[in-house]
Motif scaffolding. Structure first.
Motif, PDB file in Angstrom:
ATOM      1  N   HIS A  97       0.830  -1.206   0.000  1.00 33.51           N
ATOM      2  CA  HIS A  97       0.000   0.000   0.000  1.00 33.51           C
ATOM      3  C   HIS A  97       0.867   1.260   0.000  1.00 33.51           C
ATOM      4  O   HIS A  97       0.644   2.190  -0.774  1.00 33.51           O
ATOM      5  N   HIS A 117      -3.618   9.474   1.178  1.00 33.33           N
ATOM      6  CA  HIS A 117      -2.783   8.428   1.774  1.00 33.33           C
ATOM      7  C   HIS A 117      -1.892   8.972   2.876  1.00 33.33           C
ATOM      8  O   HIS A 117      -1.671   8.297   3.882  1.00 33.33           O
ATOM      9  N   TYR A 166     -13.178   6.663   0.409  1.00 38.86           N
ATOM     10  CA  TYR A 166     -12.778   6.894   1.793  1.00 38.86           C
ATOM     11  C   TYR A 166     -13.975   7.344   2.621  1.00 38.86           C
ATOM     12  O   TYR A 166     -14.901   7.977   2.096  1.00 38.86           O
ATOM     13  N   ASP A 214      -9.199   4.462   4.390  1.00 40.84           N
ATOM     14  CA  ASP A 214      -9.117   4.077   2.980  1.00 40.84           C
ATOM     15  C   ASP A 214      -9.884   2.768   2.835  1.00 40.84           C
ATOM     16  O   ASP A 214      -9.528   1.766   3.466  1.00 40.84           O
ATOM     17  N   HIS A 218      -7.411  -2.492  -2.038  1.00 46.11           N
ATOM     18  CA  HIS A 218      -5.976  -2.720  -1.821  1.00 46.11           C
ATOM     19  C   HIS A 218      -5.579  -2.450  -0.365  1.00 46.11           C
ATOM     20  O   HIS A 218      -4.525  -2.870   0.079  1.00 46.11           O
TER      21      HIS A 218
HETATM   22 MN   MN3 Z   1      -5.017   3.293  -0.743  1.00 42.91          MN
END
Ligand code: MN3
Length: 211
Positions: free
Chosen positions: A32, A87, A136, A170, A174
């Motif tokens: 990630h 992120h 998100y 998130d 993934h």
């Molecule tokens: Mn992400």
């Protein structure tokens, strides 16, 4: 090289890849951070590389004012700047240090708006589960100075809604698929064991300081 302006670099994790075990696994954190986030950084740099007039724009300005950018780079900058911003907040809002309960003014605000911390957690989980596809869930101070849970799609950010983010989860696959497979609800429960409410309180105070 910086985290806030071209040429962007990868912000290091403030803890080891394995620090969030068993809630978020080492392999997920490595991929990630080192691959997904690195790709957003690289793509953002690539988009801006031929445009020196925008290379002194801070990350937040690239997001808030992406409509001022030339057509040919607007979407690429908006999506990848959002990917970097989201992120960085996500990773910085996690911690192995068990700061999983709100305190101070943020605890008061959560109790006032949601009735209790348990009610807040339930509402936050419900919203995070309701994100369709990739995106998100966020706790923000909105433009009317109200504490709110919101969701965003893909790499959209609350900044374009004039909201000030305190913390985010998130929910792109993934972020959890290697450990939790398709069980987003289990990932959200685990995330609550590693979320850092001290950081959220810092962000809450900063939201009011910058008005
Ligand atoms: Mn992400």
């Amino acid at each position: 090289m910086s985290y806030d302006m071209y040429k962007f670099e990868l912000m290091p994790l403030p803890y080891d890849y394995s620090a969030l075990e068993p809630y978020i696994d080492t392999k997920t954190m490595q991929i990630h951070h080192d691959r997904h986030l690195q790709t957003y950084v690289d793509n953002l740099n690539a988009a801006l590389s031929g445009y020196p007039e925008y290379q002194n724009w801070p990350l937040e300005k690239l997001i808030r004012h992406s409509n001022w950018l030339p057509d040919e780079i607007r979407t690429k900058v908006k999506n990848n700047a959002g990917g970097v911003y989201n992120h960085n907040l996500y990773f910085n809002n996690l911690s192995p240090n068990k700061k999983t309960q709100p305190s101070g003014a943020l605890a008061d605000a959560i109790n006032s708006v949601f009735g209790s911390f348990e009610n807040f957690k339930e509402a936050f989980k419900k919203q995070a589960l309701a994100v369709f596809g990739s995106g998100y869930a966020w706790l923000v101070v909105d433009k009317d100075n109200q504490l709110r849970i919101i969701t965003t799609a893909n790499q959209d950010t609350p900044l374009t809604l004039d909201a000030c983010p305190l913390m985010t989860i998130d929910v792109w696959e993934h972020a959890y698929y290697l450990k939790h497979y398709n069980k987003r609800a289990d990932y959200i429960d685990d995330w609550f064991n590693v979320v850092d409410f001290d950081k959220a309180l810092d962000n809450y105070n900063a939201c009011y300081a910058t008005e």
